[in-house]
Design a protein around this motif. Structure first.
Motif, short mmCIF file in Angstrom:
data_model
loop_
_atom_site.label_atom_id
_atom_site.label_comp_id
_atom_site.label_asym_id
_atom_site.label_seq_id
_atom_site.Cartn_x
_atom_site.Cartn_y
_atom_site.Cartn_z
N LYS A 88 36.98 49.26 45.34
CA LYS A 88 35.92 48.17 45.30
C LYS A 88 36.28 47.24 44.12
O LYS A 88 35.89 45.98 44.27
N TYR A 89 37.46 47.59 43.30
CA TYR A 89 37.84 46.53 42.31
C TYR A 89 38.93 45.53 42.68
O TYR A 89 39.42 44.93 41.85
N GLU A 90 39.30 45.68 44.11
CA GLU A 90 40.45 44.84 44.58
C GLU A 90 39.48 43.35 44.29
O GLU A 90 38.60 42.87 44.92
N THR A 91 40.40 42.57 43.93
CA THR A 91 39.80 41.11 43.26
C THR A 91 40.47 40.00 43.81
O THR A 91 41.86 39.93 43.63
N ASP A 92 39.91 39.10 44.09
CA ASP A 92 40.14 37.75 44.70
C ASP A 92 41.29 37.18 43.41
O ASP A 92 40.38 36.93 42.25
N PRO A 93 42.44 36.65 43.34
CA PRO A 93 42.96 36.26 42.18
C PRO A 93 42.16 34.85 41.80
O PRO A 93 42.45 34.39 40.42
N TYR A 94 41.33 34.37 42.50
CA TYR A 94 40.62 33.13 41.74
C TYR A 94 39.34 33.45 41.41
O TYR A 94 38.64 32.75 40.79
N ALA A 95 38.83 34.62 41.43
CA ALA A 95 37.70 35.51 41.00
C ALA A 95 37.90 34.98 39.37
O ALA A 95 38.76 34.78 38.74
N TYR A 96 36.52 34.54 38.80
CA TYR A 96 36.66 34.15 37.39
C TYR A 96 35.60 34.44 36.68
O TYR A 96 34.63 35.03 37.01
N ALA A 97 35.72 34.23 35.25
CA ALA A 97 34.57 34.59 34.23
C ALA A 97 34.70 33.22 33.48
O ALA A 97 35.74 32.80 33.18
N GLU A 98 33.52 32.92 32.97
CA GLU A 98 33.52 31.74 32.35
C GLU A 98 32.54 31.67 31.31
O GLU A 98 31.40 32.41 31.24
N ILE A 99 32.60 31.18 30.24
CA ILE A 99 31.75 30.99 29.04
C ILE A 99 31.64 29.70 28.39
O ILE A 99 32.64 29.04 28.51
N GLU A 100 30.57 29.26 27.89
CA GLU A 100 30.47 28.08 27.32
C GLU A 100 30.15 28.28 25.78
O GLU A 100 29.19 28.94 25.24
N VAL A 101 31.08 27.69 24.98
CA VAL A 101 30.95 27.78 23.45
C VAL A 101 30.37 26.46 22.81
O VAL A 101 30.90 25.50 23.13
N ARG A 102 29.29 26.54 22.10
CA ARG A 102 28.76 25.31 21.51
C ARG A 102 29.16 25.15 19.91
O ARG A 102 29.10 24.18 19.48
N LYS A 103 29.32 26.39 19.58
CA LYS A 103 29.70 26.55 18.06
C LYS A 103 30.54 27.48 17.42
O LYS A 103 30.30 28.78 18.01
N ILE A 104 31.66 27.40 16.90
CA ILE A 104 32.49 28.32 16.28
C ILE A 104 32.80 28.02 14.87
O ILE A 104 33.33 27.00 14.53
N THR A 105 32.40 28.90 13.83
CA THR A 105 32.61 28.63 12.56
C THR A 105 33.22 29.97 11.95
O THR A 105 32.83 31.01 12.06
N LEU A 106 34.16 29.52 11.01
CA LEU A 106 34.79 30.62 10.14
C LEU A 106 34.47 30.51 8.81
O LEU A 106 34.06 29.56 8.13
N ARG A 107 34.09 31.58 8.28
CA ARG A 107 33.92 31.52 6.75
C ARG A 107 34.38 32.54 5.80
O ARG A 107 34.86 33.47 6.35
#
Length: 478
Positions: A459-478
């Motif tokens: 069941k884990y046979e995966t389409d090579p174009y299957a994808y995951a996506e995230i939207e990052v609006r802020k990234i801060t290092l301190r």
């Protein structure tokens, strides 16, 4: 080489002679009035298929979805040609309507296309709308729709019940783009008075942090402070492409770098979209999974960060939204602390069985010391929920992860967890590290690690174009 998502190039050619003339007129391009879809993945909306821009495309979020395009006037359609891009095989049907979508006639039934050109003949007939319907095993991607016609005709009617048959513009829809959907939990939150989603359009309670850049930004670095980061992308720029040589972009190039598929601004220009595909290029022969991921740097951004894991006070703060996952093995890592060898801390999403990839409810966990310690952050995280993640490292190698879901209000903290088995120095990572793979990648090569570990079997046979996506609006290092 810039590898694009698998795309469908769509052309309809119509030929006819001018009545009462000895010459043949050249085809004219027919204007579309609009395009709608029953399913949309992220920012890849239906209008992208008719904007005459081959750098944009519509993409369905689910198999079996359809897209409808209406003509500006009634045209006599004679035949069609479908141009496919990439190696994916699609099964589809084509329908025509002469009453703006109130009723449909199937003119091409359950056929298939894979790469190159796919020509179909249909009976000469009037139409003012066309619909492409994907089979239940096909998730369509259309780059551009074009219709040519020698003449208009009077054989059509205008119906006030347009699009009623395909469920578009349905107030109870759960499609991922949430257009005209009062109850949608989708990522863009358009027309939703109670949404806290990532772009904050028409949203008085939005928690987006970078709205001031909307409309002005050109590059991801215009929205996020990337001066101390590099990006790794799931594509190979080698010639010929090398599946085990993912692309890295460092400063100063990163200041003006964007990629239309894997690292780009969102539509509102107040966030950055990072996407990884199951069959993308990887970082080494020992890695099964591709990534679109930021890695912490130092100095002028060209030197890898390497801070003491046990004798430092350091932190990373993120505002982001998980937009999509694979439907098989719907797992993704969205924040990390890494040393020279170990996964000391990972924030990971785990979706349900039989996931649709765009509206699932799963869980978020913080996993420490190579998965030996697990702390639950959110047991009801819904894809499209904006979140904040604050990761603090204190002297002694003690880590605390604090989380908040900006839609549901769920807040949690891992408390203090000590990092163990440390090798070398530490650094942060953020973005999307897909936890699914395909045995054969987009370059036609075998992913040896994926195949040997059986990570995509059954069941884990995966389409090579299957994808995951995230939207990052802020990234801060301190």
């Amino acid at each position: 080489m810039n590898t694009k998502f698998s795309k469908l190039y769509f052309t309809i050619a119509v030929s006819a002679a001018i009545i009462g003339s000895a010459s043949v007129a050249l085809p004219a391009v027919v204007s579309f009035s609009d395009a709608t879809a029953t399913s949309t993945s992220g920012s890849f909306v239906a209008d992208n298929a008719i904007d005459k821009n081959k750098n944009t495309h519509w993409e369905a979020a689910a198999r079996g979805a359809s897209i409808t395009a209406r003509f500006g006037s009634c045209q006599r359609v004679d035949d069609l040609v479908l141009n496919w891009y990439g190696t994916n095989k699609y099964r589809y049907s084509v329908q025509l309507s002469k009453d703006n979508g109130a009723t449909w006639t199937t003119v091409v039934s359950n056929t298939s296309g894979k790469g190159n050109k796919d020509a179909q003949n249909v009976t000469d007939q009037p139409a003012n709308a066309i619909k492409i319907v994907g089979d239940t095993d096909s998730r369509l991607r259309i780059d551009e729709l074009k219709v040519n016609s020698l003449r208009s005709t009077n054989g059509c009617t205008n119906s006030g019940t347009s699009n009623s048959s395909n469920g578009e513009n349905n107030d109870t829809s759960n499609s991922s783009n949430g257009e005209n959907n009062d109850t949608s939990n989708s990522s863009n939150g358009e027309n939703s008075d109670t949404s806290n989603f990532s772009n904050g359009e028409n949203n008085d309670t939005s928690n987006s942090s970078n709205g001031e850049n909307s409309g002005n930004a050109q590059y991801p670095a215009d929205v996020l402070d990337l001066s101390k980061w590099k990006i790794t992308l799931p594509i190979s720029l080698n010639s010929p492409p090398n599946s085990n040589k993912a692309t890295e972009i460092k400063q100063p190039q990163l200041k003006t770098y964007t990629n239309s598929e894997y690292f780009r601004l969102n539509a509102a220009k107040n966030g950055v979209l990072l996407k990884a595909i199951a069959g993308g290029a990887r970082t080494s022969t020992n890695t099964a999974y591709p990534r679109s991921e930021l890695r912490e740097m130092q100095g002028d951004g060209t030197e890898s960060a390497a801070w003491s894991c046990t004798n430092t006070d350091h932190g990373m703060y993120l505002e982001q939204t998980l937009l999509h996952t694979t439907t098989n093995k719907p797992e993704a890592t969205i924040a990390q602390i890494h040393d020279s060898k170990n996964d000391l801390m990972m924030v990971k999403y785990f979706g349900p069985d039989f996931a649709n990839g765009s509206t699932d409810i799963g869980k978020l966990e913080a996993r420490f010391n190579n998965d030996t310690t697990t702390k639950l952050l959110d047991n009801t995280y819904k894809i499209g929920d904006p979140m904040t993640i604050d990761i603090g490292v204190r002297s002694g190698g003690n880590v605390t992860v604090t989380y908040k879901n900006l839609r549901s209000g769920v807040t949690s903290s891992t408390g203090t967890v000590k990092m163990t088995g440390i090798i070398g120095s530490c650094y942060f990572k953020a973005g999307i590290y897909i936890q699914a793979c395909s045995k054969t990648d987009i370059y036609g090569n075998t992913n040896i690690v994926c195949a040997n570990k059986n990570l995509s079997a059954n069941k884990y046979e995966t389409d090579p174009y299957a994808y995951a996506e995230i939207e990052v609006r802020k990234i801060t290092l301190r």
